[in-house]
Design an enzyme around this catalytic site. Structure first.
Site, short mmCIF file in Angstrom:
data_model
loop_
_atom_site.label_atom_id
_atom_site.label_comp_id
_atom_site.label_asym_id
_atom_site.label_seq_id
_atom_site.Cartn_x
_atom_site.Cartn_y
_atom_site.Cartn_z
CG MET A 43 -14.87 -2.00 -20.54
SD MET A 43 -14.35 -0.27 -20.39
CE MET A 43 -12.98 -0.39 -19.24
CB SER A 117 -16.71 -2.66 -13.26
OG SER A 117 -16.16 -1.42 -13.63
CD GLN A 118 -19.28 -1.79 -18.85
OE1 GLN A 118 -18.76 -0.72 -19.12
NE2 GLN A 118 -19.54 -2.69 -19.79
CG ASP A 235 -11.30 1.78 -8.54
OD1 ASP A 235 -10.77 2.00 -9.65
OD2 ASP A 235 -12.30 1.06 -8.40
CG HIS A 291 -11.93 -1.33 -10.87
ND1 HIS A 291 -12.99 -0.68 -10.28
CD2 HIS A 291 -12.43 -1.89 -12.00
CE1 HIS A 291 -14.07 -0.83 -11.02
NE2 HIS A 291 -13.76 -1.57 -12.06
#
Length: 311
Positions: A43, A117-118, A235, A291
């Protein structure tokens, strides 16, 4: 501009403000049988940002002889790629990714995939929906495979404001036009209202086989040689961070988490993960840090050398 569009734009702008960018952070950016690699960013990032995914691509090229790397761009340029990471229907993004992968001749004999991530759960959707050309190894850094139920860097259990924002998003997350246009709503997973999540989530509930059991998804995912999930120990972007290993909150509340192996998804084997685990195809790795803070020495030792370079 109508109220619906204003709401979508407000949420997207608020996400941008909170996260700035889900950029890869590290302690340094600096005809063979080698499989090519496909990357999908997270993102607020884009395919070719030199201080994030562009740096990852260069590091891979410098450390894997003769490797070809395709970093997915969802849009006509880096700006639209960035915007689409917030505001483009995820199912459409996956279709575009599948088409790009299929049309790249360098990938025709198979490839390894790394999602950040996503991008981790998005590439898993590619593996489940588009088995040709074949994905061999899927590596997910901080992917939200069971979704999220909290705002980035805002754990709901510790701050009243975070709980308020979470409830506010929850009011709109499953509204049809929000589901269709706000990326993060498409993997918003409300454990307090599981029935509504399963009924209205147009992306995550589908790829996790939580409604109709799609046997093709299960068959295709099991074709992977390895599915590697990296969880970040500190995270604060992903809530709960256990989602990075396919864990999540126990249904009916949002405090106690349960690991993958204790979920119906695993015990009833909706996606074939139980069988893959028994075949030693599932790998649960921990990276120390926040993260996407990836130490490149660790990356080389535990990812490149183990999963990306032919033995």
């Amino acid at each position: 501009m109508n109220l619906n569009a204003l709401f979508v734009n407000f949420i997207a702008l608020f996400l941008i403000f909170l996260t700035a960018s889900e950029s890869f952070e590290s302690n340094e950016i600096s005809s063979n049988n080698q499989l090519p690699i496909v990357l999908w960013h997270g993102m607020g990032d884009s395919c070719c940002n030199p201080i994030s995914i562009g740096g990852v691509q260069k590091f891979l090229e410098n450390n894997i002889p003769n490797v070809y790397v395709h970093s997915l761009e969802i849009g006509s340029n880096e700006l639209t790629d960035f915007e689409n990471s917030y505001l483009m229907n995820v199912n459409e993004q996956v279709t575009i990714a599948c088409d790009k992968i299929a049309s790249d001749a360098a990938l025709k004999n198979g490839y390894n995939a790394i999602g950040f991530s996503q991008g981790g759960q998005f590439l898993r959707a590619v593996a489940q929906r588009c088995p040709n050309p074949p994905m061999r190894n899927l590596i997910s850094f901080g992917g939200q495979h069971q979704g999220v139920y909290g705002f980035p860097r805002c754990p709901g259990e510790s701050e009243k404001f975070c709980d308020y924002i979470r409830k506010l998003l929850n009011i709109g997350a499953y509204v049809g036009w929000v589901q269709n246009h706000l990326v993060q709503a498409e993997y918003w997973h409300d454990p307090v209202h599981e029935d509504e999540y399963k009924a209205k989530s147009i992306f995550l509930a589908d790829i996790n086989n939580e409604r109709v059991k799609n046997e093709t998804y299960k068959t295709n995912l099991q074709k992977l040689d390895n599915f590697v999930m990296v969880k970040f120990t500190e995270d604060k972007m992903v809530d709960p961070k256990e989602s990075e290993w396919f864990g999540f909150y126990k249904p009916g509340q949002a405090k106690e988490t349960v690991k993958l192996q204790d979920t119906p998804l695993y015990m009833e084997d909706w996606l074939g993960l139980k069988v893959m685990d028994q075949q030693n195809k599932l790998h649960f790795l921990e990276a120390i840090g926040e993260h996407l803070q990836i130490d490149l020495d660790w990356f080389k030792e535990f990812i490149i050398n183990k999963f990306l370079i032919p033995k």
